[in-house]
Design a protein around this motif. Structure first.
Motif, PDB file in Angstrom:
ATOM      1  N   LEU A  72       0.833  -1.204   0.000  1.00 21.04           N
ATOM      2  CA  LEU A  72       0.000   0.000   0.000  1.00 21.04           C
ATOM      3  C   LEU A  72       0.865   1.251   0.000  1.00 21.04           C
ATOM      4  O   LEU A  72       0.588   2.209  -0.728  1.00 21.04           O
ATOM      5  CB  LEU A  72      -0.927   0.015   1.214  1.00 21.04           C
ATOM      6  CG  LEU A  72      -2.237  -0.733   1.083  1.00 21.04           C
ATOM      7  CD1 LEU A  72      -2.963  -0.749   2.421  1.00 21.04           C
ATOM      8  CD2 LEU A  72      -3.120  -0.131   0.011  1.00 21.04           C
ATOM      9  N   ASP A  73       1.906   1.261   0.838  1.00 16.17           N
ATOM     10  CA  ASP A  73       2.810   2.416   0.880  1.00 16.17           C
ATOM     11  C   ASP A  73       3.502   2.622  -0.468  1.00 16.17           C
ATOM     12  O   ASP A  73       3.589   3.738  -0.963  1.00 16.17           O
ATOM     13  CB  ASP A  73       3.863   2.236   1.973  1.00 16.17           C
ATOM     14  CG  ASP A  73       3.295   2.433   3.364  1.00 16.17           C
ATOM     15  OD1 ASP A  73       2.200   3.021   3.498  1.00 16.17           O
ATOM     16  OD2 ASP A  73       3.952   1.994   4.333  1.00 16.17           O
ATOM     17  N   LYS A  74       3.975   1.539  -1.052  1.00 11.99           N
ATOM     18  CA  LYS A  74       4.656   1.620  -2.348  1.00 11.99           C
ATOM     19  C   LYS A  74       3.692   2.084  -3.443  1.00 11.99           C
ATOM     20  O   LYS A  74       4.065   2.853  -4.326  1.00 11.99           O
ATOM     21  CB  LYS A  74       5.237   0.262  -2.706  1.00 11.99           C
ATOM     22  CG  LYS A  74       6.025   0.247  -3.989  1.00 11.99           C
ATOM     23  CD  LYS A  74       6.590  -1.126  -4.285  1.00 11.99           C
ATOM     24  CE  LYS A  74       7.303  -1.143  -5.616  1.00 11.99           C
ATOM     25  NZ  LYS A  74       7.779  -2.482  -5.984  1.00 11.99           N
ATOM     26  N   LEU A  75       2.447   1.640  -3.358  1.00 15.41           N
ATOM     27  CA  LEU A  75       1.439   1.990  -4.354  1.00 15.41           C
ATOM     28  C   LEU A  75       1.221   3.501  -4.422  1.00 15.41           C
ATOM     29  O   LEU A  75       0.965   4.052  -5.493  1.00 15.41           O
ATOM     30  CB  LEU A  75       0.123   1.273  -4.030  1.00 15.41           C
ATOM     31  CG  LEU A  75      -0.998   1.351  -5.030  1.00 15.41           C
ATOM     32  CD1 LEU A  75      -0.577   0.748  -6.370  1.00 15.41           C
ATOM     33  CD2 LEU A  75      -2.223   0.621  -4.502  1.00 15.41           C
ATOM     34  N   GLN A  76       1.355   4.188  -3.293  1.00 15.33           N
ATOM     35  CA  GLN A  76       1.170   5.640  -3.254  1.00 15.33           C
ATOM     36  C   GLN A  76       2.193   6.378  -4.117  1.00 15.33           C
ATOM     37  O   GLN A  76       1.915   7.466  -4.604  1.00 15.33           O
ATOM     38  CB  GLN A  76       1.268   6.145  -1.801  1.00 15.33           C
ATOM     39  CG  GLN A  76       0.283   5.506  -0.849  1.00 15.33           C
ATOM     40  CD  GLN A  76      -1.165   5.686  -1.249  1.00 15.33           C
ATOM     41  OE1 GLN A  76      -1.556   6.755  -1.720  1.00 15.33           O
ATOM     42  NE2 GLN A  76      -1.966   4.653  -1.070  1.00 15.33           N
ATOM     43  N   SER A  77       3.358   5.768  -4.305  1.00 15.02           N
ATOM     44  CA  SER A  77       4.420   6.441  -5.064  1.00 15.02           C
ATOM     45  C   SER A  77       4.481   6.020  -6.533  1.00 15.02           C
ATOM     46  O   SER A  77       5.294   6.537  -7.284  1.00 15.02           O
ATOM     47  CB  SER A  77       5.775   6.182  -4.397  1.00 15.02           C
ATOM     48  OG  SER A  77       6.089   4.807  -4.442  1.00 15.02           O
TER      49      SER A  77
END
Length: 97
Positions: free
Chosen positions: A32-37
């Motif tokens: 999820l964190d990686k998806l934001q970038s």
């Protein structure tokens, strides 16, 4: 059953990130964190959800005892996934057919 597209619109409708099956998954939160970038369209392996399209999760820390949220999902309703196989828990049982 209709072919479900792996696209940003369906990713936004997906309830998998709210599902108690992956709620305590470090792997899912990292995705999820990686998806934001990510700019543009992500690859299925980058998204902690949309298992009805992409199939089983690559994360190994899901809680199979958690309650599946599939029936609350707009993708589930729109594509009538209650009529297909498997009948939920796509993260463990594979993509919808």
């Amino acid at each position: 059953m209709a072919n479900i597209e792996f696209n940003n619109e369906n990713i936004e409708k997906c309830q998998c990130p709210c599902c108690s099956v992956q709620a305590v998954s470090k792997c899912a939160y990292e995705k999820l964190d990686k998806l934001q970038s990510i700019s543009g369209s992500p690859n299925p392996e980058d998204v902690p959800g949309m298992y009805c399209v992409s199939g089983k999760t690559e994360c190994d820390d899901f809680n199979p005892e958690g309650a599946c949220q599939c029936p609350k999902c707009e993708v589930w309703k729109e594509y009538k996934l209650d009529e297909g196989e498997p009948a939920g828990y796509f993260c463990q049982n594979g993509k919808a057919k």
